[in-house]
Design a protein around this motif. Sequence first.
Motif, PDB file in Angstrom:
ATOM      1  N   LYS A   1       0.827  -1.207   0.000  1.00 25.08           N
ATOM      2  CA  LYS A   1       0.000   0.000   0.000  1.00 25.08           C
ATOM      3  C   LYS A   1       0.862   1.259   0.000  1.00 25.08           C
ATOM      4  O   LYS A   1       0.560   2.237  -0.690  1.00 25.08           O
ATOM      5  CB  LYS A   1      -0.934   0.007   1.220  1.00 25.08           C
ATOM      6  N   ARG A   2       1.957   1.236   0.763  1.00 24.68           N
ATOM      7  CA  ARG A   2       2.841   2.411   0.795  1.00 24.68           C
ATOM      8  C   ARG A   2       3.430   2.680  -0.583  1.00 24.68           C
ATOM      9  O   ARG A   2       3.499   3.829  -1.027  1.00 24.68           O
ATOM     10  CB  ARG A   2       3.951   2.200   1.818  1.00 24.68           C
TER      11      ARG A   2
ATOM     12  N   LEU B   1       0.701   4.194  -2.910  1.00 27.45           N
ATOM     13  CA  LEU B   1       0.217   5.540  -2.620  1.00 27.45           C
ATOM     14  C   LEU B   1       1.320   6.585  -2.534  1.00 27.45           C
ATOM     15  O   LEU B   1       1.112   7.737  -2.910  1.00 27.45           O
ATOM     16  CB  LEU B   1      -0.576   5.538  -1.313  1.00 27.45           C
TER      17      LEU B   1
ATOM     18  N   MET C   1      -3.124  -3.691   4.196  1.00 27.34           N
ATOM     19  CA  MET C   1      -3.499  -2.685   3.206  1.00 27.34           C
ATOM     20  C   MET C   1      -4.598  -1.750   3.703  1.00 27.34           C
ATOM     21  O   MET C   1      -4.859  -0.709   3.074  1.00 27.34           O
ATOM     22  CB  MET C   1      -3.937  -3.370   1.917  1.00 27.34           C
TER      23      MET C   1
ATOM     24  N   ARG D   1      -3.570   3.142   7.443  1.00 30.65           N
ATOM     25  CA  ARG D   1      -3.347   4.450   6.807  1.00 30.65           C
ATOM     26  C   ARG D   1      -1.848   4.713   6.683  1.00 30.65           C
ATOM     27  O   ARG D   1      -1.112   4.636   7.665  1.00 30.65           O
ATOM     28  CB  ARG D   1      -4.018   5.545   7.652  1.00 30.65           C
TER      29      ARG D   1
ATOM     30  N   ASP E   1      -6.477   8.539   1.351  1.00 29.25           N
ATOM     31  CA  ASP E   1      -6.407   7.208   0.730  1.00 29.25           C
ATOM     32  C   ASP E   1      -7.714   6.480   0.882  1.00 29.25           C
ATOM     33  O   ASP E   1      -8.602   6.764   1.541  1.00 29.25           O
ATOM     34  CB  ASP E   1      -5.296   6.371   1.382  1.00 29.25           C
TER      35      ASP E   1
END
Length: 470
Positions: free
Chosen positions: A93-94, A97, A249, A252, A470
């Motif tokens: 996820k990092r 995004l 995921m 935040r 996000d």
Amino acid sequence: MPDSRTPLFGLPSPAERRRLADALRTETVGGIVLLAAAVVALLLANTPLSDAYESVSDFHFGVPALGLDLSVAHWASDGALTVFFFVAGIELKRELLTGELRRPAAAALPVVAAFCGMAVPALVYVAVNVVGGGDLDGWAVPMATDIAFALGVLAVIGTNLPSGIRAFLLTLAIVDDLGAIVVIAVFYTSGLDWLALGGALAGLALFWVLHHRTPVRGWYVYVPLGLVIWALMYNSGVHATIAGVAMGMLLRVRLRKGADGAPDEEVSPAEHIEHLVRPLSAGFVVPLFALFAAGVGVSGSALAETVRQPEGLGVVLGLFAGKILGVFGGTYLAARFTRARLNPDLSWPDVAGVSMLAGIGFTVSLLVSELAFTDAETMERVKAAVLVGSLLSALCAGVLLRMRDKKYRKLWEDETRDEDLDGIADIDQDEDPVTRPAEARRRAEARERERAARAEGAERDGRDGREGRD
């Protein structure tokens, strides 16, 4: 009089515990611990202790009423390994995004390389087993790249290699992990229990609401909730490690901003939790899985039988040759026929070294081996093939990257030499294109172009307002 002696297995001091946790967060130490666990497993499986090892591995415990009566080996692969996939979910996820995967231009090459690096080994396995009449169910075994091992090898031998190599390998491995997650969820899930799956999805929704919409932050809430989600996912028929990916995921990864637009926290919840959990994953979870998954017979006759059988031969060729052809070929074709370009700090021999490193398919490959085969003898052969293919890839990558490391070391020395001690590198004072090394000049010009491109991209990102939620 107080006893001043240090207990042999006493609890380390807080400072020592911090140092140990920091060490386990590095790829080098994590890879060494994983390798040590694999070696111990091989020793246990190939010595007179093998009967005791198998007894421990097959010992069942749990809560049968909840459908959780598993062997020790299954607790390691279906239970503990969920923590590893939880960390993988955070990383994914990092990257999507805020990392390299956020910018299509920067992500294109490693993403294409990753997809080709999954497809070609699978095709190699299928081709070998179609010709040899083997079991096609193991087509996904050579697809995976073990990020801990690969980055560990790179960290040990590549002290002078460009940072772009690590970034390329990290992005490739993260996309590879995503592919492995999808493959496990879609192709190795049998007989869905829709009620349990619905309960797991409801638990994930509650996890998201608590994390994003309430001030609840205590581990005593999220850990029990995570265990319930994991148990429901396991009973649904979907591989339980998918629960770890999903929870990772849902965290935040961007900083929360205050009314004035400035961040009101130093680190995001995802970064904070990953910092806490990564030592557990690297120092306990993955080594525990390796301890019970890598224990296969490696005698001369057993290894010969492994490469004679189509399943084992397909895995060895898939990991060693398929990964090289897939990753290198995919990178070259993307750079040749699309607008994607190779990092200016890298050259094609560097990509060849990364392609070989991608053939180290330990953790996820062993897991898929257990999911793909029900026959114990075939499973053992395939696991041995994973070890052989990974070892060949690591050795060849080590030789090539060590040669590249020496070259980059010499380039660095040339670029920083200051024989007249005037504080300015001699190469920067040499404007003669004949005497100035062409490679050093090319690298300097490439770095300048890359800096300009990054500055332009950052300005464009600011105009587009990509700092949304996000």
